[in-house]
Design an enzyme around this catalytic site. Structure first.
Site, PDB file in Angstrom:
ATOM      1  N   LYS A 264       0.966  -1.229   0.047  1.00 50.66           N
ATOM      2  CA  LYS A 264      -0.116  -0.134   0.057  1.00 50.66           C
ATOM      3  C   LYS A 264       0.897   1.195   0.023  1.00 50.66           C
ATOM      4  CE  LYS A 264      -3.653  -0.369   2.539  1.00 50.66           C
ATOM      5  NZ  LYS A 264      -4.294  -0.502   3.988  1.00 50.66           N
TER       6      LYS A 264
ATOM      7  N   ARG B  24      -2.985   3.076   8.605  1.00 55.25           N
ATOM      8  CA  ARG B  24      -3.241   1.965   7.869  1.00 55.25           C
ATOM      9  C   ARG B  24      -2.178   1.099   7.643  1.00 55.25           C
ATOM     10  NH1 ARG B  24      -4.607   4.652   2.002  1.00 55.25           N
ATOM     11  NH2 ARG B  24      -5.916   2.888   1.697  1.00 55.25           N
TER      12      ARG B  24
ATOM     13  N   ARG C 102      -4.043  -1.402  -6.299  1.00 56.08           N
ATOM     14  CA  ARG C 102      -3.164  -2.407  -6.065  1.00 56.08           C
ATOM     15  C   ARG C 102      -3.508  -3.465  -7.223  1.00 56.08           C
ATOM     16  NH1 ARG C 102      -5.912  -4.323  -0.625  1.00 56.08           N
ATOM     17  NH2 ARG C 102      -7.942  -4.502  -1.626  1.00 56.08           N
TER      18      ARG C 102
ATOM     19  N   HIS D  67     -16.765  -7.704   1.777  1.00 52.80           N
ATOM     20  CA  HIS D  67     -15.879  -8.768   2.181  1.00 52.80           C
ATOM     21  C   HIS D  67     -16.108 -10.202   1.781  1.00 52.80           C
ATOM     22  CE1 HIS D  67     -14.241 -11.646   5.371  1.00 52.80           C
ATOM     23  NE2 HIS D  67     -13.372 -10.681   5.353  1.00 52.80           N
TER      24      HIS D  67
ATOM     25  N   ARG E  12      -0.100 -46.470  -7.151  1.00 53.18           N
ATOM     26  CA  ARG E  12      -0.018 -47.480  -5.764  1.00 53.18           C
ATOM     27  C   ARG E  12      -0.496 -48.882  -6.098  1.00 53.18           C
ATOM     28  NH1 ARG E  12      -2.051 -42.485  -5.058  1.00 53.18           N
ATOM     29  NH2 ARG E  12      -0.915 -41.205  -3.892  1.00 53.18           N
TER      30      ARG E  12
ATOM     31  N   ARG F 144       4.756 -48.696  -8.185  1.00 53.74           N
ATOM     32  CA  ARG F 144       5.492 -48.861  -7.029  1.00 53.74           C
ATOM     33  C   ARG F 144       4.872 -50.137  -6.533  1.00 53.74           C
ATOM     34  NH1 ARG F 144       4.222 -45.243  -1.837  1.00 53.74           N
ATOM     35  NH2 ARG F 144       2.019 -46.262  -2.127  1.00 53.74           N
TER      36      ARG F 144
ATOM     37  N   GLU G 143      12.907 -42.162   0.293  1.00 60.35           N
ATOM     38  CA  GLU G 143      11.840 -41.674   1.372  1.00 60.35           C
ATOM     39  C   GLU G 143      12.258 -41.925   2.852  1.00 60.35           C
ATOM     40  OE1 GLU G 143       8.098 -43.587   0.824  1.00 60.35           O
ATOM     41  OE2 GLU G 143       9.033 -45.391  -0.194  1.00 60.35           O
TER      42      GLU G 143
ATOM     43  N   SER H 148      12.561 -41.723  -7.217  1.00 58.91           N
ATOM     44  CA  SER H 148      11.633 -40.879  -6.979  1.00 58.91           C
ATOM     45  C   SER H 148      11.305 -40.487  -5.359  1.00 58.91           C
ATOM     46  CB  SER H 148      10.319 -41.576  -7.619  1.00 58.91           C
ATOM     47  OG  SER H 148       9.152 -40.777  -7.193  1.00 58.91           O
TER      48      SER H 148
ATOM     49  N   GLY I  79       9.735 -39.712  -2.245  1.00 60.55           N
ATOM     50  CA  GLY I  79       8.419 -39.718  -1.769  1.00 60.55           C
ATOM     51  C   GLY I  79       8.557 -38.775  -0.561  1.00 60.55           C
ATOM     52  N   THR I  80       8.206 -37.670  -0.570  1.00 59.53           N
ATOM     53  CA  THR I  80       8.413 -36.826   0.282  1.00 59.53           C
ATOM     54  C   THR I  80       7.454 -36.825   1.536  1.00 59.53           C
ATOM     55  OG1 THR I  80       7.265 -35.260  -1.404  1.00 59.53           O
ATOM     56  CG2 THR I  80       9.675 -35.018  -1.091  1.00 59.53           C
ATOM     57  N   ASN I  81       6.296 -37.647   1.072  1.00 54.96           N
ATOM     58  CA  ASN I  81       5.474 -37.752   2.392  1.00 54.96           C
ATOM     59  C   ASN I  81       6.140 -38.447   3.545  1.00 54.96           C
ATOM     60  OD1 ASN I  81       3.518 -36.680   0.763  1.00 54.96           O
ATOM     61  ND2 ASN I  81       2.395 -38.380   0.426  1.00 54.96           N
ATOM     62  N   ASP I  82       6.608 -39.461   3.170  1.00 57.50           N
ATOM     63  CA  ASP I  82       7.381 -40.223   3.961  1.00 57.50           C
ATOM     64  C   ASP I  82       8.611 -39.623   4.601  1.00 57.50           C
ATOM     65  OD1 ASP I  82       6.460 -42.775   5.351  1.00 57.50           O
ATOM     66  OD2 ASP I  82       6.082 -43.550   3.205  1.00 57.50           O
TER      67      ASP I  82
ATOM     68  N   TYR J  13      10.963 -34.574 -13.397  1.00 57.66           N
ATOM     69  CA  TYR J  13       9.839 -34.178 -13.112  1.00 57.66           C
ATOM     70  C   TYR J  13       9.192 -34.282 -11.744  1.00 57.66           C
ATOM     71  CZ  TYR J  13       9.307 -39.150 -12.112  1.00 57.66           C
ATOM     72  OH  TYR J  13       9.459 -40.356 -11.135  1.00 57.66           O
TER      73      TYR J  13
HETATM   74  P1  ADP Z   1      -7.724  -2.027   3.642  1.00 60.15           P
HETATM   75  O1  ADP Z   1      -6.192  -2.349   3.715  1.00 60.15           O
HETATM   76  O2  ADP Z   1      -8.777  -2.897   4.665  1.00 60.15           O
HETATM   77  O3  ADP Z   1      -8.370  -1.841   2.335  1.00 60.15           O
HETATM   78  P2  ADP Z   1      -7.227   0.727   4.019  1.00 60.15           P
HETATM   79  O4  ADP Z   1      -6.203   1.089   4.807  1.00 60.15           O
HETATM   80  O5  ADP Z   1      -7.396   0.924   2.520  1.00 60.15           O
HETATM   81  O6  ADP Z   1      -7.848  -0.807   4.430  1.00 60.15           O
HETATM   82  O7  ADP Z   1      -8.441   1.679   4.582  1.00 60.15           O
HETATM   83  C1  ADP Z   1      -9.898   1.296   4.442  1.00 60.15           C
HETATM   84  C2  ADP Z   1     -10.558   2.564   3.920  1.00 60.15           C
HETATM   85  O8  ADP Z   1     -10.426   3.712   4.774  1.00 60.15           O
HETATM   86  C3  ADP Z   1     -10.071   3.085   2.538  1.00 60.15           C
HETATM   87  O9  ADP Z   1     -10.582   2.572   1.408  1.00 60.15           O
HETATM   88  C4  ADP Z   1     -10.670   4.550   2.703  1.00 60.15           C
HETATM   89  O10 ADP Z   1     -11.882   4.449   2.107  1.00 60.15           O
HETATM   90  C5  ADP Z   1     -10.517   4.819   4.048  1.00 60.15           C
HETATM   91  N1  ADP Z   1      -9.354   5.651   4.200  1.00 60.15           N
HETATM   92  C6  ADP Z   1      -7.978   5.241   4.417  1.00 60.15           C
HETATM   93  N2  ADP Z   1      -7.402   6.360   4.780  1.00 60.15           N
HETATM   94  C7  ADP Z   1      -7.938   7.374   4.354  1.00 60.15           C
HETATM   95  C8  ADP Z   1      -7.728   8.603   4.331  1.00 60.15           C
HETATM   96  N3  ADP Z   1      -6.557   9.107   4.457  1.00 60.15           N
HETATM   97  N4  ADP Z   1      -8.621   9.788   3.954  1.00 60.15           N
HETATM   98  C9  ADP Z   1     -10.101   9.172   3.918  1.00 60.15           C
HETATM   99  N5  ADP Z   1     -10.370   7.822   3.734  1.00 60.15           N
HETATM  100  C10 ADP Z   1      -9.442   6.898   4.238  1.00 60.15           C
HETATM  101 MG    MG Z   2      -8.048  -0.568   1.157  1.00 58.72          MG
END
Ligand code: ADP
Ligand code: MG
Ligand code: MG
Length: 873
Positions: A22, A92, A336, A454, A560, A616, A744, A763, A765-768, A850
């Site tokens: 980030k 953050r 990202r 989420h 096997r 085997r 192994e 060959s 046998g990484t389990n054993d 392999y």
């Molecule tokens: P995550 O890694 O969980 O995505 P972030 O660090 O990105 O968490 O923060 C989550 C949210 O918080 C961001 O998407 C943004 O909306 C808000 N946020 C973080 N920093 C700022 C900031 N400086 N100003 C306004 N909003 C922020």
């Molecule tokens: Mg974020």
């Protein structure tokens, strides 16, 4: 002096290891001249330093934080801790690899009882000031002081209810003031102290909390699932706040430059007006699609589109962005490389190559090999789907077909998953605490939340099917049922989810196998052009073998033979063999088994059409085959002309204290050479017959398990060779064959130079080998490994990801010693590890010929083998 703190303008994207993903990207975007609220980054090294000192932040780090803060104040023209015009910041977390939802953010830090008044006066917007303060108190309490959010939600909801308000945005300044008051009371009650009124104390405690969160159980679990070492640490970003909660000309949102579910090349996003931070992903209100912004605020929309394209072109990859609009001014808060489904990953990779933005090699490197597993998951049976009517439908948040029993919380889901049930997790919305339960589920259905909620993000990352935002669902999590489309579905009932269409069905709809086609096939071919490591499969039956070939297997690295003996028509014969008291009687019993085993081998040779096949010889301790049920013992006694007690006594005599290290593997062939003779005869006759009948160029590879000593191998090999030569003569064939060994046992690695004198191939046998090197059994390790992860003794399961430091050293040594004796020695791996991408890379680097893995992991290994070549360039 070490530099522990960097201003955004002092860094760039190349400093990801030090600044976290980030932070490095915020720095890079600053460099590109984009509208980024400025700030500074406390480095990942500072996090490691914190742990190295027994969780202490040194004065030196603190001093550098102060200096950076002073710079930020200058730049912003505001003072941190000022009562009139305070500088507010966000805290953050940001590790090298993005760990969504794993660590939490604190917003609006710097507000106090006094400052909030000044802030209200200064902005002329008390509603906004108190909205910011109540958010801050709750986040600070949650993230820093670990008081659960719900404690505050109770107060918040009570005020809403009292005022008859359903939307947060309808709360007035006075309502929010009242909420702040209530929040501070909760804080005091829970923690026995007042909410801190010193902004510097708030800042330091928050930074420390981010460091601390690196080691919370969720983070440790996520790291283990994603091969992220604990030694990386997390950076902390301290950033000037911008405000999306200022009113109707402000807002906040998230967007992807391409569709993260399908890969479609269209900007995909959601935003909320008058909102802050996680409001969008938390599913509190249903967000607007980004296209609405064009009507709401056309200039902002244009600017946003410009930046989105610019960022994608700059990073040459699909970007996941977070933005905030403060009074019609756009700010970018994060970018990202976006998480995506495997399906989308393949589409995007192909599109970017076709658009001339990246090379095939870059495309290959981009794709998360493990995620290909998703592509091989079954889909619903089309015929059944066409004949079924959905009971509801919502956002297709993560593709795939899932059918299973409904559970209403993560814990129940996990328990059911552990029992081997197929689980559908149904939740109002998911949160990071649910991660293990989500992982145990085949599908997830949520009532709230959009495509970027989420549940959606995490499900896509895990390759679990997800349908989200189904507001028609009436859910009762406490009593464990929900209603939809006139149906009531209780815990344990079956439903089916189609994460590709968003449809929800009643009942358990059957699924069908997947294949490789389209983009997937294209990328697999690119990978095949690049890789040098061959990919074989572990297959015991012609069906498995055929499946593996469909997925691109180039041979069988492990068949096997014992599984073949468990079938009902064979087990009595093998039991008879085991319980025979003379070699003659044993040979007679084995004679009966030859036709069965030969048929099995013929089936496999036919499917493999001349591709190499390693077979085997019998490996498990014999007691695994003997009967325990009374009726079975009686039947066997009758068949052998013995009494019940005689047979029972014989069975009991096979008991071993430590069967894994007992009478098994080549030790069986040393004590009962007839077994090796029988198996050799079956292999050779099968190979010669299929070769003669079908014209395939078959060279059988006979593999002797559990060898630890050259003379041991030689003893068994002599039996094999004598028999094989006899068969050749009888059948008038000049077929070639190879005899090799599994490596192994640690001793075999140490003496690999000697063992190689008798072996055509090794060959691993990484389990054993893992079990014997660590000295704990893979069947029992589950009981204590969790404590090892929690205490950071081990970071990953050594049976899933090869322990390169220890076991890997043995593999490397054995490979070198073996090749020193015999340069042409063929080397492979056939343990479970053969389909793990990091292990595949290791095998490539050590010079194996392999890897061999289960059929469904063949595509993963093909891609990982290509990535291994590219990573070494
Ligand atoms: P995550 O890694 O969980 O995505 P972030 O660090 O990105 O968490 O923060 C989550 C949210 O918080 C961001 O998407 C943004 O909306 C808000 N946020 C973080 N920093 C700022 C900031 N400086 N100003 C306004 N909003 C922020
Ligand atoms: Mg974020
Ligand atoms: Mg978060």
């Amino acid at each position: 002096m070490t530099k522990w703190v960097y201003l955004f303008k002092e860094g760039d994207a190349s400093m990801r290891n030090l600044l976290g993903g980030k932070g490095a990207n915020l720095a890079e975007m600053t460099k590109l001249g984009l509208p980024i609220p400025q700030g500074f980054i406390v480095t990942t090294e500072a996090c490691n330093d914190y742990y190295a000192r027994g969780r202490q932040v040194t004065d030196e780090v603190k001093a550098q934080i102060s200096d950076a803060l002073a710079e930020l104040e200058k730049e912003q023209g505001k003072k941190f801790g000022d009562n009139e015009n305070p500088l507010l910041v966000s805290i953050r977390s940001g590790a090298r690899a993005s760990m969504p939802g794993m660590m939490d953010t604190v917003l609006n830090l710097g507000l106090t009882d006094v400052a909030v008044e000044g802030f209200a006066a200064r902005t002329g917007n008390p509603r906004f000031a108190y909205d910011s303060y109540r958010r801050f108190i709750q986040m600070y309490a949650d993230v820093v002081m670990e008081v659960s959010k719900e404690k505050f939600d109770v107060v918040f909801d009570a005020v809403k209810e009292e005022k008859g308000i359903s939307l947060d945005t309808d709360l007035s300044a006075d309502d929010l003031k009242e909420i702040v008051k209530g929040f501070k009371e909760v804080y005091k009650k829970e923690l026995g102290e007042d909410f801190p009124q010193d902004p510097r104390e708030q800042l330091l405690a928050s930074i420390t909390a981010v460091f601390r969160s690196w080691d919370n159980p969720r983070a440790i679990y996520y790291r283990r699932m994603n091969d992220i070492p604990g030694s990386w640490g997390t950076a902390v970003n301290v950033q000037a706040m911008v405000f999306g909660n200022m009113g109707d000309t402000s807002g906040t949102g998230v967007a992807f430059t391409r569709n993260p579910s399908t890969g479609e090349a269209l900007i995909y996003g959601e935003y909320l007006i008058n909102a802050q931070g996680e409001d969008v992903v938390a599913g509190i209100r249903t967000p607007n699609p980004i296209s609405h912004l064009e009507e709401d605020m056309p200039e902002v929309y244009q600017e946003f589109m410009r930046i989105a394209h610019l960022l994608e072109d700059h990073y040459k990859d699909m970007q996941d962005m977070e933005f905030t609009i403060e009074d019609r001014k756009l700010y970018i808060l994060q970018t990202r490389s976006g998480k995506r489904t495997a399906h989308a990953a393949l589409q995007i990779a192909c599109d970017l190559v076709d658009e001339g933005k990246i090379t095939k090699e870059e495309a290959i490197k981009r794709i998360d090999a493990k995620s290909l597993d998703q592509m091989l998951h079954p889909g619903f049976d089309d015929k059944v789907i066409k004949a079924s009517t959905p009971i509801g439908s919502a956002l297709p948040a993560s593709p795939g077909a899932a059918a299973g029993r409904v559970y209403f919380n993560a814990e129940d889901a996990k328990k059911a998953g552990d029992r081997g049930e197929r689980v559908i997790l149904v939740r109002l919305e998911t949160s990071p605490e649910d991660i293990e339960g989500m992982h145990a589920s085949k599908g997830i259905l949520t009532v709230r939340g959009g495509m970027t909620s989420h549940a959606a993000v995490v499900a896509r990352g895990m390759g679990v099917a997800c349908v989200s935002g189904c507001a028609e669902v009436g859910i009762n999590e406490a009593d464990k049922y929900f209603t939809l489309g006139g149906e009531t579905i209780k815990e344990g009932d079956y439903i089916s989810l189609d994460g590709t269409t968003g449809n929800i069905y009643l009942g358990d709809i059957p699924t069908v196998e997947a294949g490789i086609s389209g983009n997937f096939d294209r990328i697999m071919h690119w990978a095949d052009e690049i890789r040098t490591l061959k990919v074989r499969t572990n297959a015991d039956t012609p069906t498995d073998a055929a499946n593996a070939i469909k997925f691109g297997a180039e041979g069988i690295g492990l068949t096997r033979t014992e599984h073949m003996f468990f079938e009902p028509d064979r087990i009595p014969k093998i039991r008879k063999m085991i319980l025979s008291s003379t070699a003659e009687a044993r040979e007679a019993a084995l004679e009966e088994l030859i036709p069965f085993q030969k048929q099995d081998f013929k089936g496999i040779y036919e499917v493999m059409e001349g591709r190499p096949v390693t077979i085997r010889f019998l490996d498990p301790p014999l007691h695994e085959f003997v009967p325990t049920a009374k009726a079975d013992i009686e039947a066997l006694a009758k068949d052998m002309g013995l009494t019940y007690d005689e047979v029972k006594a014989k069975c009991d005599s096979l008991h071993e204290f430590n069967p894994m290290m007992g009478h098994r593997g080549c030790r069986l062939a040393v004590t009962y050479p007839e077994i090796a003779k029988m198996q050799t005869r079956a292999v050779m006759e099968a190979a010669i017959e299929v070769k003669n009948e079908r014209g395939f160029n078959i060279i059988p590879e006979i593999m002797i398990p559990l060898v630890g000593e050259k003379r041991e191998l030689k003893f068994v090999k002599d039996v094999v060779v004598e028999t094989a030569e006899a068969v050749k003569k009888e059948m008038n064939s000049d077929i070639e064959y190879h005899v090799g060994t599994m490596i192994e046992i640690p001793r075999a690695c140490l003496l690999a130079n000697e063992i190689a004198e008798e072996a055509d191939f090794f060959s691993f046998g990484t389990n054993d080998l893992t079990q014997m090197t660590f000295g704990f059994s893979r069947d029992d390790a589950g009981n204590f490994l969790d404590a090892y992860y929690e205490n950071k003794i081990y970071e990953s399961d050594p049976f899933a990801r090869l322990d390169q430091d220890g076991v890997g050293q043995l593999v490397k040594m054995a490979a070198q010693k073996g090749r020193a004796t015999k340069p042409e020695l063929k080397l492979g791996i056939c343990g479970e590890h053969g389909g793990d991408p990091s292990t595949v890379e290791f095998c490539h680097n050590v010079g194996l010929n392999y890897v061999s893995c289960s059929p469904f992991r063949v595509p993963i290994a093909r891609l990982a083998a290509a990535q291994a070549v590219l990573n070494n360039k």
